[in-house]
Motif scaffolding. Structure first.
Motif, PDB file in Angstrom:
ATOM      1  N   MET A 226      -8.893  31.449 -65.899  1.00 31.58           N
ATOM      2  CA  MET A 226      -7.756  30.851 -65.203  1.00 31.58           C
ATOM      3  C   MET A 226      -6.540  31.768 -65.304  1.00 31.58           C
ATOM      4  SD  MET A 226      -8.567  28.232 -63.571  1.00 31.58           S
ATOM      5  CE  MET A 226      -6.896  27.792 -63.125  1.00 31.58           C
ATOM      6  N   ASN A 227      -5.882  31.967 -64.166  1.00 33.60           N
ATOM      7  CA  ASN A 227      -4.729  32.869 -64.043  1.00 33.60           C
ATOM      8  C   ASN A 227      -5.089  34.323 -64.333  1.00 33.60           C
ATOM      9  OD1 ASN A 227      -3.020  30.655 -63.457  1.00 33.60           O
ATOM     10  ND2 ASN A 227      -2.700  30.285 -65.636  1.00 33.60           N
ATOM     11  N   ALA A 228      -6.384  34.650 -64.255  1.00 38.22           N
ATOM     12  CA  ALA A 228      -6.804  36.037 -64.465  1.00 38.22           C
ATOM     13  C   ALA A 228      -6.414  36.884 -63.259  1.00 38.22           C
ATOM     14  CB  ALA A 228      -8.312  36.101 -64.694  1.00 38.22           C
ATOM     15  N   ASN A 229      -6.106  38.149 -63.512  1.00 36.45           N
ATOM     16  CA  ASN A 229      -5.756  39.074 -62.435  1.00 36.45           C
ATOM     17  C   ASN A 229      -7.000  39.426 -61.624  1.00 36.45           C
ATOM     18  OD1 ASN A 229      -3.031  39.242 -63.246  1.00 36.45           O
ATOM     19  ND2 ASN A 229      -3.545  40.798 -64.771  1.00 36.45           N
ATOM     20  N   VAL A 230      -6.823  39.520 -60.322  1.00 35.79           N
ATOM     21  CA  VAL A 230      -7.910  39.872 -59.402  1.00 35.79           C
ATOM     22  C   VAL A 230      -7.656  41.278 -58.882  1.00 35.79           C
ATOM     23  CG1 VAL A 230      -9.127  39.264 -57.284  1.00 35.79           C
ATOM     24  CG2 VAL A 230      -8.227  37.459 -58.759  1.00 35.79           C
ATOM     25  N   PHE A 231      -8.638  42.172 -59.082  1.00 34.58           N
ATOM     26  CA  PHE A 231      -8.539  43.555 -58.622  1.00 34.58           C
ATOM     27  C   PHE A 231      -9.575  43.786 -57.525  1.00 34.58           C
ATOM     28  CE2 PHE A 231      -6.848  43.573 -62.897  1.00 34.58           C
ATOM     29  CZ  PHE A 231      -5.741  44.408 -62.813  1.00 34.58           C
TER      30      PHE A 231
ATOM     31  N   LYS B  25      -4.453  45.600 -57.983  1.00 38.28           N
ATOM     32  CA  LYS B  25      -4.286  44.162 -58.181  1.00 38.28           C
ATOM     33  C   LYS B  25      -3.865  43.517 -56.867  1.00 38.28           C
ATOM     34  CE  LYS B  25      -1.583  40.700 -60.662  1.00 38.28           C
ATOM     35  NZ  LYS B  25      -0.482  40.439 -61.621  1.00 38.28           N
ATOM     36  N   ILE B  26      -4.584  42.454 -56.482  1.00 43.19           N
ATOM     37  CA  ILE B  26      -4.290  41.790 -55.211  1.00 43.19           C
ATOM     38  C   ILE B  26      -3.952  40.314 -55.381  1.00 43.19           C
ATOM     39  CG2 ILE B  26      -5.637  43.378 -53.800  1.00 43.19           C
ATOM     40  CD1 ILE B  26      -7.957  41.456 -53.912  1.00 43.19           C
ATOM     41  N   GLY B  27      -4.094  39.764 -56.609  1.00 46.77           N
ATOM     42  CA  GLY B  27      -3.749  38.358 -56.777  1.00 46.77           C
ATOM     43  C   GLY B  27      -4.201  37.798 -58.111  1.00 46.77           C
ATOM     44  N   LEU B  28      -4.304  36.458 -58.152  1.00 46.48           N
ATOM     45  CA  LEU B  28      -4.659  35.726 -59.366  1.00 46.48           C
ATOM     46  C   LEU B  28      -5.686  34.650 -59.037  1.00 46.48           C
ATOM     47  CD1 LEU B  28      -1.031  35.075 -60.689  1.00 46.48           C
ATOM     48  CD2 LEU B  28      -2.594  36.791 -61.586  1.00 46.48           C
ATOM     49  N   ILE B  29      -6.454  34.253 -60.054  1.00 44.58           N
ATOM     50  CA  ILE B  29      -7.339  33.094 -59.912  1.00 44.58           C
ATOM     51  C   ILE B  29      -6.502  31.837 -60.106  1.00 44.58           C
ATOM     52  CG2 ILE B  29      -9.242  31.826 -60.940  1.00 44.58           C
ATOM     53  CD1 ILE B  29     -10.643  34.384 -61.486  1.00 44.58           C
ATOM     54  N   ALA B  30      -6.511  30.968 -59.103  1.00 46.20           N
ATOM     55  CA  ALA B  30      -5.669  29.775 -59.131  1.00 46.20           C
ATOM     56  C   ALA B  30      -6.452  28.497 -59.390  1.00 46.20           C
ATOM     57  CB  ALA B  30      -4.913  29.642 -57.811  1.00 46.20           C
TER      58      ALA B  30
ATOM     59  N   SER C 162      -5.127  33.379 -55.208  1.00 45.07           N
ATOM     60  CA  SER C 162      -3.843  33.385 -54.502  1.00 45.07           C
ATOM     61  C   SER C 162      -3.148  34.713 -54.744  1.00 45.07           C
ATOM     62  CB  SER C 162      -2.953  32.229 -54.966  1.00 45.07           C
ATOM     63  OG  SER C 162      -2.602  32.399 -56.324  1.00 45.07           O
ATOM     64  N   ARG C 163      -2.215  35.041 -53.854  1.00 43.87           N
ATOM     65  CA  ARG C 163      -1.475  36.296 -53.988  1.00 43.87           C
ATOM     66  C   ARG C 163      -0.396  36.200 -55.062  1.00 43.87           C
ATOM     67  NH1 ARG C 163      -1.589  36.887 -48.056  1.00 43.87           N
ATOM     68  NH2 ARG C 163      -2.913  38.657 -47.522  1.00 43.87           N
ATOM     69  N   SER C 164       0.285  35.072 -55.116  1.00 44.74           N
ATOM     70  CA  SER C 164       1.422  34.918 -56.023  1.00 44.74           C
ATOM     71  C   SER C 164       1.091  33.895 -57.100  1.00 44.74           C
ATOM     72  CB  SER C 164       2.668  34.502 -55.230  1.00 44.74           C
ATOM     73  OG  SER C 164       2.421  33.308 -54.517  1.00 44.74           O
ATOM     74  N   ASN C 165       2.104  33.472 -57.814  1.00 48.36           N
ATOM     75  CA  ASN C 165       1.928  32.513 -58.902  1.00 48.36           C
ATOM     76  C   ASN C 165       1.312  31.221 -58.367  1.00 48.36           C
ATOM     77  OD1 ASN C 165       2.078  30.921 -61.152  1.00 48.36           O
ATOM     78  ND2 ASN C 165       4.270  31.193 -61.483  1.00 48.36           N
TER      79      ASN C 165
ATOM     80  N   ARG D  21      -4.586  29.742 -50.558  1.00 47.64           N
ATOM     81  CA  ARG D  21      -5.778  29.876 -51.389  1.00 47.64           C
ATOM     82  C   ARG D  21      -6.905  30.472 -50.550  1.00 47.64           C
ATOM     83  NH1 ARG D  21      -2.289  28.555 -54.427  1.00 47.64           N
ATOM     84  NH2 ARG D  21      -2.283  26.878 -55.985  1.00 47.64           N
ATOM     85  N   TRP D  22      -7.589  31.476 -51.134  1.00 49.66           N
ATOM     86  CA  TRP D  22      -8.756  32.082 -50.495  1.00 49.66           C
ATOM     87  C   TRP D  22      -9.988  31.825 -51.350  1.00 49.66           C
ATOM     88  CZ3 TRP D  22      -3.934  34.112 -50.144  1.00 49.66           C
ATOM     89  CH2 TRP D  22      -3.472  34.465 -48.867  1.00 49.66           C
ATOM     90  N   LEU D  23     -11.118  31.662 -50.693  1.00 44.06           N
ATOM     91  CA  LEU D  23     -12.369  31.337 -51.384  1.00 44.06           C
ATOM     92  C   LEU D  23     -13.065  32.624 -51.815  1.00 44.06           C
ATOM     93  CD1 LEU D  23     -14.830  28.575 -50.293  1.00 44.06           C
ATOM     94  CD2 LEU D  23     -15.693  30.750 -51.111  1.00 44.06           C
ATOM     95  N   LEU D  24     -13.277  32.761 -53.115  1.00 48.88           N
ATOM     96  CA  LEU D  24     -13.964  33.917 -53.691  1.00 48.88           C
ATOM     97  C   LEU D  24     -15.282  33.442 -54.292  1.00 48.88           C
ATOM     98  CD1 LEU D  24     -13.907  36.948 -54.522  1.00 48.88           C
ATOM     99  CD2 LEU D  24     -12.825  36.214 -56.656  1.00 48.88           C
ATOM    100  N   SER D  25     -16.395  33.895 -53.725  1.00 48.82           N
ATOM    101  CA  SER D  25     -17.703  33.480 -54.220  1.00 48.82           C
ATOM    102  C   SER D  25     -18.082  34.272 -55.468  1.00 48.82           C
ATOM    103  CB  SER D  25     -18.767  33.671 -53.133  1.00 48.82           C
ATOM    104  OG  SER D  25     -18.893  35.039 -52.802  1.00 48.82           O
TER     105      SER D  25
END
Length: 256
Positions: free
Chosen positions: A91-96, A102-107, A124-127, A135-139
């Motif tokens: 949760m709240n991990a950085n997404v690369f 870095k392009i966002g965070l796990i929300a 998400s891109r921001s906080n 929100r974007w879906l990441l499988s």
């Protein structure tokens, strides 16, 4: 009261925990995760804002859920905030992306309450705590590596992912891109139609010119209008015409 087959973590965090004895154990504040296998093992509640102790509940203790509360059965494990902060989580991990940027965070994520398997993540891109963020879906298959506090994905930007929840800004940008694509399609179609119309006009004008040449009777009928009986008479006419032309040329020559 039943437990849904699939549940978003954000929906679980909105509920208070109530045990079988009717005691309110406070709100759910964070999940208890096992990131290597993308699984949630339970959740953690905060019984009091004045104390540092936290209560840990297993996922199989969840027996029901309504709009405001989750109902659990059994005894919880008591811990403290410092110990729980050492638990691994995404949760709240950085997404690369695959380029290392870095392009966002796990929300958020969707999971199965019975088994705890995570189906997909929402990024998400921001906080993610800011209301109205997209929100974007990441499988799971798109995650190529994971470390404490970060994951690496086989994508370049979030535009490569399906959008799950769009903010007003993202909806406007998405509609603008669609309008631009539609305008380009209309422009290309109009250009193709104009080129086709010009080609048709050119081909029609060429056909009309060819038909005019074939239909002109002056070229074919000039011999028929003459009273010529044979080829010998035709040759004599040509010779007399040549002699007349040569005589006229001598008359016009000032040296003769």
């Amino acid at each position: 009261m039943t437990v849904p087959k699939k549940l978003l973590l954000s929906d679980l965090l909105k509920h208070n925990v109530r045990c079988e004895n009717g005691i309110d154990h406070g709100p759910v504040i964070t999940p208890w995760m096992h990131p290597p296998v993308h699984r949630i093992l339970g959740f953690i509640s905060r019984p009091s804002n004045l104390r540092l102790e936290r209560e840990v509940w297993r996922l199989d203790q969840l027996k029901g859920i309504n709009q405001q509360e989750v109902y659990v059965k059994g005894v919880c494990s008591v811990s403290d905030e410092q110990t729980l902060d050492r638990f691994p989580t995404l949760m709240n991990a950085n997404v690369f992306n695959k380029s290392g940027q870095k392009i966002g965070l796990i929300a958020d994520f969707l999971f199965e309450p019975k088994k705890g398997n995570i189906q997909y993540y929402l990024v998400s891109r921001s906080n993610p705590l800011i209301p109205g963020t997209s929100r974007w879906l990441l499988s799971i298959d798109q995650i190529i590596d994971k470390q404490p506090g970060s994951i690496s994905c086989d994508i370049e930007t979030f535009e490569d992912l399906p959008i799950q929840k769009a903010s007003l800004k993202e909806e406007f940008l998405s509609k603008s891109r669609k309008w631009k694509a539609q305008f380009q399609d209309l422009t290309y179609n109009a250009s193709d139609k104009l080129e086709g119309w010009i080609d048709d006009q050119i081909s029609e004008s060429d056909n009309d010119s060819y038909e005019m040449l074939n239909d002109d009777p002056s070229y074919d009928d000039w011999i028929d209008n003459l009273d010529i009986d044979s080829s010998e008479e035709f040759n004599r006419m040509n010779k007399s015409k040549k002699n007349t032309n040569s005589t006229n040329e001598r008359d016009l020559d000032p040296w003769i």
